[in-house]
Design a protein around this motif. Structure first.
Motif, PDB file in Angstrom:
ATOM      1  N   GLY A 431      -4.429  -8.657  21.119  1.00  0.00           N
ATOM      2  CA  GLY A 431      -4.868  -8.194  22.461  1.00  0.00           C
ATOM      3  C   GLY A 431      -5.790  -6.831  22.385  1.00  0.00           C
ATOM      4  N   GLU A 432      -5.567  -5.724  23.424  1.00  0.00           N
ATOM      5  CA  GLU A 432      -6.329  -4.777  23.361  1.00  0.00           C
ATOM      6  C   GLU A 432      -5.855  -3.403  22.472  1.00  0.00           C
ATOM      7  OE1 GLU A 432      -9.628  -4.375  24.748  1.00  0.00           O
ATOM      8  OE2 GLU A 432      -9.390  -6.542  25.475  1.00  0.00           O
ATOM      9  N   HIS A 433      -5.334  -3.749  21.103  1.00  0.00           N
ATOM     10  CA  HIS A 433      -4.551  -2.718  20.720  1.00  0.00           C
ATOM     11  C   HIS A 433      -5.554  -1.469  20.471  1.00  0.00           C
ATOM     12  CE1 HIS A 433      -1.994  -0.731  17.659  1.00  0.00           C
ATOM     13  NE2 HIS A 433      -0.918  -1.678  17.945  1.00  0.00           N
ATOM     14  N   PRO A 434      -5.117  -0.214  20.766  1.00  0.00           N
ATOM     15  CA  PRO A 434      -5.912   0.983  20.535  1.00  0.00           C
ATOM     16  C   PRO A 434      -6.395   1.491  19.116  1.00  0.00           C
ATOM     17  CG  PRO A 434      -3.730   1.570  21.075  1.00  0.00           C
ATOM     18  CD  PRO A 434      -3.742  -0.040  21.337  1.00  0.00           C
ATOM     19  N   LYS A 435      -5.674   0.771  18.071  1.00  0.00           N
ATOM     20  CA  LYS A 435      -5.981   1.105  16.760  1.00  0.00           C
ATOM     21  C   LYS A 435      -6.460  -0.041  16.010  1.00  0.00           C
ATOM     22  CE  LYS A 435      -2.137   4.554  16.071  1.00  0.00           C
ATOM     23  NZ  LYS A 435      -1.125   4.924  15.198  1.00  0.00           N
ATOM     24  N   THR A 436      -7.107  -0.875  16.751  1.00  0.00           N
ATOM     25  CA  THR A 436      -7.857  -2.234  16.014  1.00  0.00           C
ATOM     26  C   THR A 436      -9.055  -1.354  15.048  1.00  0.00           C
ATOM     27  OG1 THR A 436      -8.831  -4.132  16.572  1.00  0.00           O
ATOM     28  CG2 THR A 436      -9.229  -2.561  18.076  1.00  0.00           C
ATOM     29  N   GLY A 437      -9.202  -1.959  13.930  1.00  0.00           N
ATOM     30  CA  GLY A 437     -10.267  -1.269  13.377  1.00  0.00           C
ATOM     31  C   GLY A 437      -9.921  -0.603  12.099  1.00  0.00           C
ATOM     32  N   ARG A 438      -8.638   0.199  12.378  1.00  0.00           N
ATOM     33  CA  ARG A 438      -8.232   1.268  11.400  1.00  0.00           C
ATOM     34  C   ARG A 438      -8.120   0.648   9.906  1.00  0.00           C
ATOM     35  NH1 ARG A 438      -9.306   6.120  13.156  1.00  0.00           N
ATOM     36  NH2 ARG A 438      -8.653   6.562  15.190  1.00  0.00           N
ATOM     37  N   VAL A 439      -8.106   1.645   8.779  1.00  0.00           N
ATOM     38  CA  VAL A 439      -7.977   0.973   7.674  1.00  0.00           C
ATOM     39  C   VAL A 439      -6.369   0.830   7.176  1.00  0.00           C
ATOM     40  CG1 VAL A 439      -8.417   1.458   5.293  1.00  0.00           C
ATOM     41  CG2 VAL A 439     -10.151   1.748   6.912  1.00  0.00           C
ATOM     42  N   LYS A 440      -5.942  -0.226   6.877  1.00  0.00           N
ATOM     43  CA  LYS A 440      -4.665  -0.468   6.194  1.00  0.00           C
ATOM     44  C   LYS A 440      -4.799  -0.158   4.839  1.00  0.00           C
ATOM     45  CE  LYS A 440      -3.878  -4.875   7.725  1.00  0.00           C
ATOM     46  NZ  LYS A 440      -3.123  -5.998   8.049  1.00  0.00           N
ATOM     47  N   LYS A 441      -3.962   0.980   4.442  1.00  0.00           N
ATOM     48  CA  LYS A 441      -4.123   1.527   3.081  1.00  0.00           C
ATOM     49  C   LYS A 441      -3.308   0.382   2.181  1.00  0.00           C
ATOM     50  CE  LYS A 441      -4.911   6.166   4.474  1.00  0.00           C
ATOM     51  NZ  LYS A 441      -4.337   7.517   4.522  1.00  0.00           N
ATOM     52  N   ARG A 442      -3.803   0.763   0.921  1.00  0.00           N
ATOM     53  CA  ARG A 442      -3.209  -0.138  -0.188  1.00  0.00           C
ATOM     54  C   ARG A 442      -1.855   0.256  -0.360  1.00  0.00           C
ATOM     55  NH1 ARG A 442      -4.733  -3.317  -4.394  1.00  0.00           N
ATOM     56  NH2 ARG A 442      -6.882  -3.097  -3.714  1.00  0.00           N
ATOM     57  N   VAL A 443      -0.650  -0.387  -0.281  1.00  0.00           N
ATOM     58  CA  VAL A 443       0.634   0.062  -0.637  1.00  0.00           C
ATOM     59  C   VAL A 443       1.048  -0.069  -2.171  1.00  0.00           C
ATOM     60  CG1 VAL A 443       3.148  -0.667  -0.272  1.00  0.00           C
ATOM     61  CG2 VAL A 443       1.374  -1.127   1.564  1.00  0.00           C
ATOM     62  N   LEU A 444       1.242   1.327  -2.531  1.00  0.00           N
ATOM     63  CA  LEU A 444       1.887   1.516  -3.958  1.00  0.00           C
ATOM     64  C   LEU A 444       3.347   1.431  -4.162  1.00  0.00           C
ATOM     65  CD1 LEU A 444      -0.272   4.697  -4.236  1.00  0.00           C
ATOM     66  CD2 LEU A 444      -1.003   2.358  -5.132  1.00  0.00           C
ATOM     67  N   PRO A 445       3.664   1.017  -5.279  1.00  0.00           N
ATOM     68  CA  PRO A 445       5.190   1.209  -5.683  1.00  0.00           C
ATOM     69  C   PRO A 445       5.831   2.335  -5.513  1.00  0.00           C
ATOM     70  CG  PRO A 445       3.860   0.352  -7.527  1.00  0.00           C
ATOM     71  CD  PRO A 445       2.889   0.848  -6.526  1.00  0.00           C
ATOM     72  N   GLU A 446       5.496   3.446  -5.256  1.00  0.00           N
ATOM     73  CA  GLU A 446       6.005   4.942  -4.859  1.00  0.00           C
ATOM     74  C   GLU A 446       6.269   4.778  -3.464  1.00  0.00           C
ATOM     75  OE1 GLU A 446       4.057   5.362  -8.590  1.00  0.00           O
ATOM     76  OE2 GLU A 446       3.282   4.493  -6.967  1.00  0.00           O
ATOM     77  N   GLN A 447       5.965   3.865  -2.654  1.00  0.00           N
ATOM     78  CA  GLN A 447       6.397   3.765  -1.359  1.00  0.00           C
ATOM     79  C   GLN A 447       7.278   2.770  -0.795  1.00  0.00           C
ATOM     80  OE1 GLN A 447       1.626   3.456  -0.465  1.00  0.00           O
ATOM     81  NE2 GLN A 447       2.532   3.449   1.370  1.00  0.00           N
ATOM     82  N   ILE A 448       7.614   2.033  -1.949  1.00  0.00           N
ATOM     83  CA  ILE A 448       8.433   0.752  -1.644  1.00  0.00           C
ATOM     84  C   ILE A 448      10.013   1.189  -2.258  1.00  0.00           C
ATOM     85  CG2 ILE A 448       8.918  -1.363  -2.422  1.00  0.00           C
ATOM     86  CD1 ILE A 448       6.046  -2.039  -2.465  1.00  0.00           C
ATOM     87  N   THR A 449      10.992   0.976  -1.335  1.00  0.00           N
ATOM     88  CA  THR A 449      12.364   1.152  -1.602  1.00  0.00           C
ATOM     89  C   THR A 449      12.979  -0.355  -1.692  1.00  0.00           C
ATOM     90  OG1 THR A 449      12.640   2.887  -0.117  1.00  0.00           O
ATOM     91  CG2 THR A 449      14.765   1.598  -0.563  1.00  0.00           C
ATOM     92  N   ILE A 450      13.749  -0.478  -2.818  1.00  0.00           N
ATOM     93  CA  ILE A 450      14.190  -1.714  -3.460  1.00  0.00           C
ATOM     94  C   ILE A 450      15.884  -1.621  -3.066  1.00  0.00           C
ATOM     95  CG2 ILE A 450      15.185  -3.082  -5.487  1.00  0.00           C
ATOM     96  CD1 ILE A 450      12.042  -3.225  -4.786  1.00  0.00           C
ATOM     97  N   ASN A 451      16.183  -2.844  -2.490  1.00  0.00           N
ATOM     98  CA  ASN A 451      17.584  -3.065  -2.178  1.00  0.00           C
ATOM     99  C   ASN A 451      18.364  -4.200  -3.017  1.00  0.00           C
ATOM    100  OD1 ASN A 451      20.223  -2.519  -0.830  1.00  0.00           O
ATOM    101  ND2 ASN A 451      19.466  -4.373   0.729  1.00  0.00           N
TER     102      ASN A 451
END
Length: 904
Positions: A431-451
């Protein structure tokens, strides 16, 4: 507080002006005098396909509301949300066309129905024919009026069913109490005398006693009874099973029982979801590979070399220049360039061929075409790869991902759903999302929690990295999680849709909706009474439940300033609702996924009055309509009727109950496609009821155009076949008349020339693909491949076809084709072709009518899948006609747990 509604000052609430605490009865009486109802009321009816007559209305609250009706289909074609809202291209109002001829009848019909039986609102799908939703196309009764009556019957049935269930439960409870009392009074019999078997005293027929339970449950009960009986009966003499056979049988039975978890729904109800959990983590996207040195971003006519990080972001935009829906969106471009320049500032912008710094300041001066052209060539090269090579690449990819596809959950192998970490890219949103076009950054292992389980081996992160955290959350059903940078939302790796855990979740959701049918009449009776409550909080709550129940509005939650401005019922603002006397309401806001919700509906007169009170001055834009209500307070109230009841359960209940009633009245006959169509018609009605809208696909117009071209191609073939009849017997033209053999006017000479080119090219492509496939097969078998000369010889067939069709077009004479051609055979061929044309026309009309209605959403998420299974079994239609392979796996529990007699 003063009893005078006009004089009492309004308090300031969390979002501006807040409504009075109480509403004096004098306010309702005054409003009744000012705005009497004319009796012409169809509460719950959408008039989205046409506005009512011009009346006094609320002044436009914002640029998005002007009191005129719009169909969302008109919002596409490259226009923005605001531009579309100011369009003057409205159709002639439907109400004006039918008001004088139908008003008297509608007044009579509507005055006879009680408010408690007001039907749920049904929307008419854009351009859907009456026949498509099960109505007679030649009827004189307005479609809306028909649907209202149908919904009225469904809601009356719901009330009747709820009372019937409660009566049955009370009677069963009394019988049980009486039975228990009698058993306490029993006198022990004398020693040696047998206690006589006690007859079941529940007074209910055996067939009906568990009619509301899934068939699998019934089977489980019978199985248990059988096992007990066998245990009590001495085993017959005979050859005993070996120990190995017994163990194998037991193991197979244990596995089957574990697999059929729906027979033991109590399992997993606690907070602890697992005891042991093992998995291999997640799959990361490949590292960025820089562009070839000759491929560069051009800025102000100068090719520039970028830092690797900046170049990667440039490729995000450059690779999608063909997505005009995005790259022509000003918000998309603005957001992208803001993030792009931020990275450029960090990395030193660009360098020209001499190493001089080039500051990239203006988006308009950026030329991404060289990047786009390189990506297009790469896509074409990948597409052109031989099938064997494509197969080998896929096999290599599958082998690399195989360890991540499954986990071990309490000793049972379960498929993992989204184990791949999403690659960096540009956020598109819906739809009309206000954040369309923003850069989705690369996800690093340091951001991930493992269960994972405490005893399990923790998966190794990529070399040189570490995990953010390791958890052993036995109450969670997630395997890994991280926070994305666009909306700050948490992403979870969960089990696949066909896993036990997901299946149990679906089962419980539909059972919760099924339970609501016991209470729905009480809830409706209560909220209709509270629509006139003097307490503002109660009246707002009742009005909200009415809108959620009757119009399938979502409950809605408050949003932060940096989130998309999407709302639901409880978070509606002043500007989202326009009132048109005597009882018309226009909703205009961004709903779930930023998709515009625009609808003009007819409401109960009391609801109209309430909304007018809730919007009373000095409220203005930005102020809450339901300022004394929150979603949590609403749901807390609903739990007083039924444990676990929330606003969203109404959508599932209404969809499933409506579908159940529609299917119950069905008696489809004919072919399987005809039966499928009747099911789809019911599905469409439910989708309209639940407001399952979708944005028109970017390629929809092209798809419709292709379908029309296929139809035209068949029409051309009809003309050719008729000409063959003349070739066989020239007297046929006189018998049938010259008009029968004329080519359709719209298939003019220019069209025929283009069509001949298309047919010849299509033939060439088929021959070339067959040649390549044959060569690949020869190569795989170690034999010598065919030479290009063989292909040239095969292509002669296409050249011959071209000569033949051009000659036909020039002379208007077509030689009869086929073995032993006769006029009768040609007539039969014409009939077959015309049937195909009619089928394709229906499909095209269906596709056009459904471009804004998401049938899949209701079928997959809101209609109990067991209803589809019942239809399939009852009318002998393969379940494959309704559920894809993926859905059959997802709803395996539904397919195996019910038979054709099951009822929602």
């Amino acid at each position: 507080m003063s009893s005078s509604e006009d004089d009492a000052p309004l308090a300031r609430g969390r979002n501006g002006v807040k409504s009075d605490d109480r509403i004096p009865k004098s306010v309702d009486r005054t409003m009744d005098k000012q705005n009497p109802s004319n009796g012409h009321v169809e509460p719950g009816v959408s008039i989205r396909m046409g506005p009512v007559e011009e009346m006094d209305t609320d002044p436009p609250a914002s640029g998005t509301t002007n009191g005129k009706r719009k169909v969302r289909g008109s919002l596409t074609n490259g226009r923005t949300y605001k531009e579309a809202s100011s369009s003057e291209d409205d159709d002639k109002p439907l109400s004006k066309r039918r008001r004088t001829s139908q008003q008297n009848k509608q007044v009579k019909d509507d005055s006879e129905s009680e408010l408690s039986d007001v039907p749920l609102k049904v929307r008419k799908p854009p351009k859907a024919t009456a026949a498509q939703i099960g109505e007679s196309s030649d009827s004189d009764i307005p479609l809306n009026a028909k649907l209202v009556k149908e919904k009225e019957k469904i809601e009356k049935a719901a009330t009747k069913e709820a009372k019937k269930i409660r009566t049955k439960e009370k009677a069963a409870a009394k019988r049980k109490a009486k039975s228990d009392s009698e058993s306490d009074d029993d006198v022990p019999l004398a020693k040696g005398k047998k206690q006589p078997a006690k007859r079941a005293s529940n007074g209910v027929k055996k067939a009906d006693s568990d009619s509301n339970a899934p068939i699998a449950k019934k089977a489980a009960v019978k199985k248990t009874t059988k096992v007990k009986a066998e245990a009590a009966t001495p085993a017959k003499k005979g050859k005993a099973k070996s120990k190995a056979e017994t163990e194998q049988d037991q193991q197979a039975e244990d596995e089957e029982e574990e697999y059929r978890w729906w027979e033991n729904t109590a399992k997993g109800d606690g907070t602890k979801k697992w005891s042991a959990l093992e998995h291999n983590g997640v799959v990361f996207p490949p590292e960025y590979q820089p562009l070839p040195k000759k491929v560069k971003l051009v800025y102000d006519g100068v090719p520039v070399t970028l830092h690797k990080d900046a170049e990667e972001v440039a490729t995000f935009y450059g690779s999608m220049l063909n997505s005009t829906h995005n790259v022509e969106n000003p918000t998309f471009n603005k957001n992208f360039f803001e993030d792009f320049t931020a990275i450029l500032d960090k990395t030193g912008h660009g360098k020209d061929k001499d190493g001089n710094t080039v500051k990239i300041k203006k988006f308009e001066k950026c030329d991404f075409k060289p990047i786009f052209e390189w990506f297009e060539s790469e896509r074409a090269a990948k597409k052109a790869l031989p099938a064997a090579e494509k197969k080998a690449l896929k096999a290599e990819k599958d082998a690399a991902e195989a360890p991540y596809m499954y986990c071990t959950w309490d000793g049972r192998k379960q498929k993992v759903g989204n184990f791949r970490v999403e690659p960096p890219s540009l956020f598109r949103g819906r739809g009309e999302h206000p954040k369309t076009g923003r850069v989705k950054k690369r996800v690093l292992p340091e951001q991930i929690t493992i269960n994972i389980g405490k005893e399990a081996k923790v998966p190794e992160p990529p070399a040189g990295h570490r995990w953010k955290e390791i958890k052993h959350d036995q109450e969670g059903t997630w395997l890994a999680m991280w926070q994305e940078n666009i909306n700050g939302a948490y992403k979870y790796v969960m089990l696949a849709a066909n896993s036990d855990i997901k299946g149990q979740s679906d089962f419980k959701k539909f059972e919760k909706a099924r339970e609501l049918k016991k209470h729905i009449d009480t809830i409706r009776e209560d909220y209709r009474r509270d629509l006139k409550s003097e307490k503002m909080a109660d009246r707002q709550r009742a009005t909200a439940i009415y809108l959620i129940d009757q119009f399938a509005l979502r409950a809605g939650n408050e949003k932060g300033e940096d989130e998309a401005d999407t709302v639901g019922c409880c978070s509606l603002k002043y500007e989202h609702v326009t009132l048109k006397p005597p009882h018309f309401v226009i909703f205009d806001f961004l709903g779930k996924d930023s998709i515009r919700f625009y609808d003009e509906v007819t409401v109960d007169p009391q609801v109209f009055k309430n909304l007018k009170i809730f919007k009373k001055a000095p409220k203005t834009n930005g102020d809450d309509i339901f300022d004394r209500l929150t979603t949590s307070a609403l749901n807390k109230h609903l739990t007083s009727y039924m444990a676990g009841l929330t606003a969203k359960v109404f959508r599932t209940y209404n969809a499933s109950w409506t579908m159940a009633r529609l299917l119950k009245d069905m008696k489809p006959t004919g072919t399987i496609p005809e039966k499928v169509k009747e099911y789809n018609d019911a599905n469409r009605e439910v989708a309209i009821l639940c407001n399952h809208k979708r944005t028109v696909a970017a390629g929809h117009a092209g798809s419709i155009e292709k379908m029309q071209e296929k139809i035209n191609g068949l029409r051309y073939q009809v003309w050719r076949t008729k000409q063959m009849m003349i070739d066989i017997d020239s007297k046929t033209k006189k018998k049938k008349g010259a008009e029968y053999f004329e080519r359709p006017e719209d298939l003019d000479d220019e069209w025929v020339k283009q069509h001949i080119e298309f047919l010849v090219e299509e033939q060439r492509q088929k021959i070339t693909k067959k040649f390549e496939k044959d060569n690949e097969k020869l190569k795989a078998e170690g034999e010598k491949e065919m030479k290009p000369k063989e292909l040239d010889e095969r292509l002669e067939v296409a050249t011959e076809l071209e000569r033949k069709l051009k000659k036909e077009h020039k002379t208007s004479k077509v030689e009869a084709e086929g073995k032993g051609p006769t006029v009768e055979k040609m007539e039969a061929n014409v009939e077959k072709l015309e049937q195909r044309i009619e089928t394709m026309k229906v499909q095209m009309e269906d596709k056009e009518g459904n471009k804004e209605v998401a049938l899949g959403t209701s079928k997959i998420n809101y209609i109990d899948p067991r209803l589809t299974v019942v239809f399939s079994k009852k009318f002998n239609v393969p379940i494959e006609r309704f559920f894809s392979k993926t859905l059959r796996e997802k709803f395996d529990w539904a397919i195996k747990s019910v038979d054709e007699d099951w009822e929602f």
